[in-house]
Motif scaffolding. Structure first.
Motif, short mmCIF file in Angstrom:
data_model
loop_
_atom_site.label_atom_id
_atom_site.label_comp_id
_atom_site.label_asym_id
_atom_site.label_seq_id
_atom_site.Cartn_x
_atom_site.Cartn_y
_atom_site.Cartn_z
N UNK A 1 -6.93 -40.73 -35.27
CA UNK A 1 -5.49 -40.46 -35.25
C UNK A 1 -5.24 -38.98 -35.55
N UNK A 2 -4.38 -38.37 -34.78
CA UNK A 2 -4.12 -36.94 -34.93
C UNK A 2 -3.06 -36.66 -35.99
N UNK A 3 -3.22 -35.53 -36.66
CA UNK A 3 -2.28 -35.07 -37.67
C UNK A 3 -2.14 -33.57 -37.52
N UNK B 1 8.17 -30.73 -41.64
CA UNK B 1 8.61 -29.96 -42.79
C UNK B 1 8.47 -30.64 -44.13
N UNK B 2 8.06 -31.90 -44.15
CA UNK B 2 7.89 -32.61 -45.42
C UNK B 2 6.63 -32.13 -46.13
N UNK B 3 6.71 -31.99 -47.45
CA UNK B 3 5.55 -31.63 -48.27
C UNK B 3 5.05 -32.88 -48.97
N UNK C 1 3.62 -30.45 -39.90
CA UNK C 1 4.10 -29.61 -38.82
C UNK C 1 4.80 -30.41 -37.72
N UNK C 2 4.75 -31.73 -37.83
CA UNK C 2 5.40 -32.63 -36.87
C UNK C 2 5.66 -33.94 -37.61
#
Length: 196
Positions: free
Chosen positions: A81-83, A119-121, A139-140
């Motif tokens: 799965x991509x992140x 944008x969530x940390x 970033x997404x």
């Protein structure tokens, strides 16, 4: 004369009040060599995670740390799965300190309602409850990092606790830097993180 002195003092107080920001939630600024990133932390929704991060900020742990890791579409296995994220903290700059800290109790996205959107940390971790100083910025939209998401075998996801409110352009510049095996070729300096 007393009235003039009073008015001068009153005007100074008013100027001081105007220069101080009043936020519903805590705000911090990540000062990097690429520019500043301002975060809003959701300390009411994720009190343990946001509280731990603020304690590290207040202790000066992030002084002279860095963003050192990046996950992008090209540097991950094709069958995984991509992140898309950038990760920072003490891992490269003060590994002994990062390893010495007790983990923060895990707050899932199911508990907090803070999903891994652009944008969530969030806190990096191995096992649930092992997160300390390492954090990442999405970033997404990354639903695989949420509770019951596909990116962690334990299905507990990661502990999101805030979001970027200014400086997402800075995060994007950092994200585009060259990497080798998911590590930035040159870590991006974080000079400090401060409360606003």
């Amino acid at each position: 004369m007393k009235q003039i002195a009073f008015l001068v003092i009153l005007s100074w107080c008013c100027l001081a009040c105007k220069s101080k920001h009043v936020y519903d939630n805590p705000h911090v600024r990540i000062e990097t060599s690429f520019g500043d990133i301002e975060l809003e932390l959701f300390d009411k929704k994720a009190p343990k995670t946001a509280g731990a991060f603020l304690a590290y900020v207040d202790s000066g742990f992030y002084d002279n740390s860095n963003f050192y890791r990046v996950l992008n579409i090209t540097n991950q296995p094709s069958d995984a799965p991509k992140t898309e994220l950038i990760q920072g903290g003490l891992w490269k700059s003060n590994n002994a300190k990062a390893r010495s800290l007790k983990g923060t109790p895990h707050e899932t996205t199911l508990q907090t309602g803070i999903l891994h959107k652009t944008g969530v940390i969030s806190m990096a971790r191995n096992e649930p409850g092992s997160a300390t100083t390492e954090f990442f910025i999405c970033m997404d939209n990354e639903p695989g990092l949420d509770y019951n998401g596909e990116n962690m075998a334990d299905k507990q996801g990661f502990a999101a606790f805030g979001r970027v409110v200014k400086g997402m352009d800075v995060a994007k510049m950092i994200y585009k830097e060259s990497d080798i095996n998911q590590q930035f070729k040159t870590p991006i300096p974080i000079f400090k993180i401060v409360r606003l």
